[in-house]
Design an enzyme around this catalytic site. Sequence first.
Site, PDB file in Angstrom:
ATOM      1  N   HIS A  42       0.868  -1.185   0.000  1.00  0.00           N
ATOM      2  CA  HIS A  42       0.000   0.000   0.000  1.00  0.00           C
ATOM      3  C   HIS A  42       0.905   1.235   0.000  1.00  0.00           C
ATOM      4  O   HIS A  42       2.037   1.177   0.516  1.00  0.00           O
ATOM      5  CB  HIS A  42      -0.832  -0.051   1.282  1.00  0.00           C
ATOM      6  CG  HIS A  42      -1.891   0.991   1.426  1.00  0.00           C
ATOM      7  ND1 HIS A  42      -1.615   2.288   1.804  1.00  0.00           N
ATOM      8  CD2 HIS A  42      -3.233   0.921   1.267  1.00  0.00           C
ATOM      9  CE1 HIS A  42      -2.749   2.967   1.883  1.00  0.00           C
ATOM     10  NE2 HIS A  42      -3.750   2.170   1.562  1.00  0.00           N
ATOM     11  N   ASP A  97       3.248  -4.145   8.011  1.00  0.00           N
ATOM     12  CA  ASP A  97       2.018  -3.380   7.850  1.00  0.00           C
ATOM     13  C   ASP A  97       0.869  -4.374   7.968  1.00  0.00           C
ATOM     14  O   ASP A  97       0.576  -5.120   7.028  1.00  0.00           O
ATOM     15  CB  ASP A  97       2.039  -2.700   6.472  1.00  0.00           C
ATOM     16  CG  ASP A  97       0.704  -2.074   6.116  1.00  0.00           C
ATOM     17  OD1 ASP A  97      -0.237  -2.153   6.940  1.00  0.00           O
ATOM     18  OD2 ASP A  97       0.594  -1.514   5.009  1.00  0.00           O
ATOM     19  N   GLN A 155      -4.395  -4.994   6.978  1.00  0.00           N
ATOM     20  CA  GLN A 155      -5.403  -5.909   6.416  1.00  0.00           C
ATOM     21  C   GLN A 155      -5.401  -7.277   7.096  1.00  0.00           C
ATOM     22  O   GLN A 155      -6.200  -8.129   6.726  1.00  0.00           O
ATOM     23  CB  GLN A 155      -5.151  -6.113   4.914  1.00  0.00           C
ATOM     24  CG  GLN A 155      -5.397  -4.884   4.074  1.00  0.00           C
ATOM     25  CD  GLN A 155      -6.846  -4.448   4.063  1.00  0.00           C
ATOM     26  OE1 GLN A 155      -7.760  -5.250   4.304  1.00  0.00           O
ATOM     27  NE2 GLN A 155      -7.090  -3.174   3.803  1.00  0.00           N
ATOM     28  N   LYS A 194     -10.431  -0.533  10.549  1.00  0.00           N
ATOM     29  CA  LYS A 194     -10.634  -1.754   9.748  1.00  0.00           C
ATOM     30  C   LYS A 194     -10.978  -2.938  10.651  1.00  0.00           C
ATOM     31  O   LYS A 194     -11.321  -4.009  10.197  1.00  0.00           O
ATOM     32  CB  LYS A 194      -9.384  -2.068   8.935  1.00  0.00           C
ATOM     33  CG  LYS A 194      -9.090  -1.013   7.862  1.00  0.00           C
ATOM     34  CD  LYS A 194      -7.925  -1.429   7.004  1.00  0.00           C
ATOM     35  CE  LYS A 194      -7.255  -0.266   6.314  1.00  0.00           C
ATOM     36  NZ  LYS A 194      -7.926   0.210   5.110  1.00  0.00           N
ATOM     37  N   CYS A 239      -4.743   2.499  -3.600  1.00  0.00           N
ATOM     38  CA  CYS A 239      -3.489   2.980  -3.003  1.00  0.00           C
ATOM     39  C   CYS A 239      -2.354   1.991  -3.221  1.00  0.00           C
ATOM     40  O   CYS A 239      -1.524   1.769  -2.326  1.00  0.00           O
ATOM     41  CB  CYS A 239      -3.651   3.277  -1.513  1.00  0.00           C
ATOM     42  SG  CYS A 239      -4.788   4.608  -1.198  1.00  0.00           S
TER      43      CYS A 239
END
Length: 410
Positions: A127, A204, A207, A230, A368
């Site tokens: 991302h 990261d 997700q 999220k 993104c």
Amino acid sequence: MNGRAELDVATIRKDFPILEREIRGKPLVYLDSAASAQKPRAVLEAIQNFYANAYANIHRGVYQLSAEATALYESGRDRVQGFIGAADRREIIFVRNATEAINLVARTFGETQLEAGDEILITALEHHANIVPWQMLGERRGTKLKVLPVDDRGEINLDAYAALLGQRTKLVALTHVSNAIGTILPLKKMIALAKAQGIPVLVDGAQAVPHTRVNVEDLGCDFYAFSGHKLFGPSGIGVLYGRLPMLQAMPPFLGGGDMIETVSFEKTTYAEPPNRFEAGTPDIAGVVGLEAAIGYVEKVGIDAIEAWEQSLLEKATAALAKIDGLRIIGQAREKAAVLSFVLEGIHAHDVGTALDQAGVAVRVGHHCAQPLMVRFGVPATVRASFSLYNTPAEIDVLVAALRETRELFG
Ligand code: PLP
């Protein structure tokens, strides 16, 4: 899949007031949880209750209300620590979102420990939040970005990764799960390979955290970033996990109240982590909401959530594959419940607009992840992403709406 039996989706849907909404006269079919998840009543009520009954600023108050608010905020830290398996509560830093978490590391660790010519290794799946901060660091410090490619399925090759880890690699920054095409990286192996050479690893996890069990100790990473919104929590609150010795060696990010030990006009000394990295009044209600969100996820069970989402992904993949001219982008064998696709001859934005007419909310665009779109030779995709509140019947609505769109533009 046993998760199918364990997760009672009808009951779960009742926990999310927004799912009662209609869009253009049709029931809302919300397939954009990878962008942001909807909020269960438990989260809404926790925030409302906090503002109505326990609100005050934290940390320095001597009165009861401030002590209560402080206890709630700090209990949120404990909850996050347990949720991601961190060894120490001081390793949990509250930030605004995953983006801020990664920027914090770039601005502090990056500014002080990386030098001109040092390499930061990322993947082609990242991302922009895990690309741009490193490029900005490069502009300031002269560090270089190295990118591990992906194959046509959207998978990385571990040998190619190992070959890129070199003398000059001073940080590896990896997405846990690709937001654009769903690939789940073989993170544990990748981290072990980097750590064997003493290279720090940032993950990261934006997700990953809402969909799979994450244990930072087990993963062995040095930093792990994610966003509350999220994870069914409010927007405006996020988390940076950092291994304690790393955090202790890092300078502050922002300066101001709450991050100091002593201040004089001649010299200021800084607080220990986590306070060193939490300057100013934080999003106290955000932490309260995040704690409630984690409580909700734990009540449903992250394994049941994962199994349910995988069953939705299987069904949707099989159904979409039958639609004429539909090409799925990203077919990794280890994949989260994200389905990116293009419909031949129809712009993704037109598909998204047509689906909206049917009450179906999907995301269209580059997600993104512009370099990844270039890799697959598409300017944009349509992305349907699934969460614990989605149903097989909603996939049928998506498929019918896609068929109609196909005919409309046919
Ligand atoms: N990383 C990944 C993989 C994401 O999917 C996202 C958001 O879509 C981010 C980082 C950035 O999250 P936020 O906008 O909450 O900072």
